[in-house]
Design an enzyme around this catalytic site. Structure first.
Site, PDB file in Angstrom:
ATOM      1  CG  ASP A 168      -7.326  -3.293  -0.570  1.00 54.70           C
ATOM      2  OD1 ASP A 168      -7.325  -3.565   0.636  1.00 54.70           O
ATOM      3  OD2 ASP A 168      -6.473  -2.566  -1.125  1.00 54.70           O
ATOM      4  CG  ASP A 226      -2.044  -1.013   1.055  1.00 57.75           C
ATOM      5  OD1 ASP A 226      -2.789  -0.894   0.065  1.00 57.75           O
ATOM      6  OD2 ASP A 226      -2.164  -1.929   1.893  1.00 57.75           O
TER       7      ASP A 226
END
Ligand code: DX5
Ligand code: ZN
Length: 263
Positions: free
Chosen positions: A210, A35
């Site tokens: 996600d 991320d």
């Protein structure tokens, strides 16, 4: 049967024991999810290519960089050189398809947006398709797989012009920025929309999920048709992360088996 691919998000891991976190992924996962946040597109700051390179040295698993940054094109070569295999950019970010647009709700640390957040009326989003194509082409030219992510306020229908050109589509189930937020069920509708569009148009992308994907939500996500399951807290904040990964896989596969349409 469509695949079940688990992609643990290192954001939730104990970074003082990064090698251990990656070793757990090697035993039980299919991809590593990184991320990348710039403190601008999202209200959090994480890491860049230097850390991606360190992760690359620890694993042979494919690395997917989720680029929650304005102007990802500027960083595509550096992430590629660092050994990232797939890159997923956000359609809402400045520089991806024009000026971009602000989030109606910002993520706000673990726990996420408060329940009292009332989004302002949605404004039409401006997507310059030619600019979007240029961005996707820059990722493609680097040799990386090409993914496009949508925040919960963006609909699959808005990116139909480029869906057929993607390797991965990610309709997010939280506002991006932090791990540990509550799953937003409206993402299921967009996951289904992505699956239906693919069937109707003979496209080949994989659908990712996600945000809040964990033991209590993965069955619904798999039944909606997602193939790649990103999980942060659902893996690394569990007492036995490897067992948690294995449990997530069992739940997703069993949702597939009981859903004839996904076979
Ligand atoms: C959020 C990130 C997610 C996050 C997932 O902006 O894109 O990948 O790390 O963490 P969980 O599964 O805890 O929501
Ligand atoms: Zn992510």
């Amino acid at each position: 049967m469509s695949p079940v691919l688990l992609a643990p998000s290192l954001l939730s891991a104990d970074w003082s024991r990064l090698a251990e976190a990656v070793a757990i992924a090697e035993k039980g996962a299919d991809w590593i999810h990184l991320d990348v946040m710039d403190g601008q597109f999202v209200p959090n700051l994480t890491f860049g290519p230097v850390i991606a390179r360190a992760v690359r040295q620890l694993t042979k698993l494919p690395i997917d960089a989720h680029l929650m940054i304005h102007d990802p094109v500027a960083f595509v070569p550096a992430f590629r050189e660092a050994g990232v295999d797939r890159m997923t950019v956000h359609v809402e970010a400045r520089g991806v398809c024009g000026p971009g647009w602000a989030a109606p709700i910002r993520s706000r640390g673990e726990g996420g947006a408060s329940k009292s957040d009332t989004p302002p009326p949605a404004e039409p989003h401006t997507i310059e398709v030619a600019a979007l194509r240029r961005t996707l082409a820059a990722v493609r030219a680097s040799g990386a797989g090409v993914g496009l992510a949508l925040r919960p306020d963006t609909r699959i229908a808005e990116i139909e012009a480029v869906l057929g050109e993607l390797d991965y589509v990610l309709p997010m189930s939280v506002y991006p920025g932090f791990s540990g937020q509550a799953f937003r069920p409206e993402a299921l509708r967009e996951i289904r929309a992505a699956v239906v569009w693919r069937e109707h148009h003979g496209a080949h992308y994989l659908v990712q999920a996600d945000g809040g994907v964990a033991a209590d939500t993965i069955t619904a996500v798999a039944a909606a048709g997602a193939e790649v399951f990103v999980a942060g807290h659902g893996v690394y904040r569990q007492s036995d992360p490897l067992a948690a990964l294995q449990d997530l896989r069992r739940r997703a596969e069993s949702a597939r088996r009981s859903d004839g349409t996904a076979a």
